[in-house]
Design an enzyme around this catalytic site. Sequence first.
Site, short mmCIF file in Angstrom:
data_model
loop_
_atom_site.label_atom_id
_atom_site.label_comp_id
_atom_site.label_asym_id
_atom_site.label_seq_id
_atom_site.Cartn_x
_atom_site.Cartn_y
_atom_site.Cartn_z
N ILE A 14 16.98 28.58 110.29
CA ILE A 14 17.56 29.72 109.62
C ILE A 14 17.28 28.94 108.06
CG2 ILE A 14 18.60 31.02 111.18
CD1 ILE A 14 21.18 29.89 110.16
N GLY A 17 16.41 22.89 103.37
CA GLY A 17 16.37 22.33 102.01
C GLY A 17 15.84 20.96 102.14
N GLY A 18 16.05 20.03 100.66
CA GLY A 18 15.20 18.72 100.68
C GLY A 18 15.58 17.88 101.60
N MET A 19 16.79 17.74 102.18
CA MET A 19 17.11 16.52 103.08
C MET A 19 17.40 17.08 104.36
SD MET A 19 19.49 14.09 100.56
CE MET A 19 19.65 13.04 102.04
N VAL A 22 18.93 23.88 108.68
CA VAL A 22 19.93 24.66 109.14
C VAL A 22 19.56 25.34 110.43
CG1 VAL A 22 21.90 26.14 108.98
CG2 VAL A 22 21.32 24.55 106.89
N LYS A 37 23.64 22.01 111.08
CA LYS A 37 23.12 21.28 110.08
C LYS A 37 22.36 20.02 110.39
CE LYS A 37 23.33 20.27 104.98
NZ LYS A 37 24.01 20.28 103.99
N ASP A 136 27.65 21.18 93.44
CA ASP A 136 26.61 21.72 93.50
C ASP A 136 26.58 23.43 93.68
OD1 ASP A 136 23.57 21.75 93.78
OD2 ASP A 136 23.42 21.62 95.73
#
Length: 308
Positions: A14, A17-19, A22, A37, A136
Amino acid sequence: MQTLAGRYQLVRRIGVGGMSEVWQGHDRVLDRPVAVKIMAPAVEGTLGEAGVDLIRTEARSAARLAHPNVAGVHDFGTSRGACHDVPYIVMELVDGQTLSTHLRAGPLDWRIAARIGAEVAAALAAAHAEQVVHRDIKPANIMLTPAGAKVLDFGIAAAIGARDPDPDGMVMGAPAYVAPERFEGSPATPAADMFALGTLLYQCLSGRLPWRAETPTGMVRAACNEEPDPLPPIDDLAPEVAALCRLCLNRHPDDRPTALVAALVLAEAVDARVYVPMGGIEPAPMAEWIDAPTGRANPDRRASERRW
């Protein structure tokens, strides 16, 4: 269908991200939906044990915060990958859409923006009370749900006062939301989170960022050297909300309000309730920090804030 630790079934991806990725998952033991995650396959082999430590730190940071505006953490573990142990976090599955998705349609009604800001500030107050700086805060990390805003992704959270691992390397966080002092080598502090909150609140109210720039580098340069653009005219906007937004964007960290002050000022402006860690201290009246009729900062605000 992949299952982690013989317990968490990965149903569908769903988010990416960069690393990390999820996944919507299912906890077979407690028979409930969860979010999982997990390190993205492209980076899991390059980080090795450092990746495990990174995800474990995120899990511990978020798990210390039992707060209605923070996505809850249920579990942490590792699963055997092709070459390395792959770390994962099991979290509350939050039903909603990110703030960034909502902002694609333009600015929000100021009352909604203030309520979201109050709830994010309340989450930050809880984090700061536990000596955790998020680092962040941005629309993509705020989920809007029927129960209110939820702060996500403590992936680069740090202890208050912690310096970046590589002082000469890249500053953690999205450039548009990073406080100016962070680019000068200052350590992570709650005031840096408050600059990000001010940027987020400005974006919710106006539909754009406080500085106009064509590149991330230009945005950083503007935030470090120029005053933010004034908010556009907004019908019936409470002056204390505009003042709070402006104060959060102050280039000097000592002149920004605390998360606790921001949560209470914004909540009072829209007659909302937020859960904040008071620590047994009775809060000073809002008028001692921001003069509501004018929306200007009280000149004695620093002395007032020391009481919080």
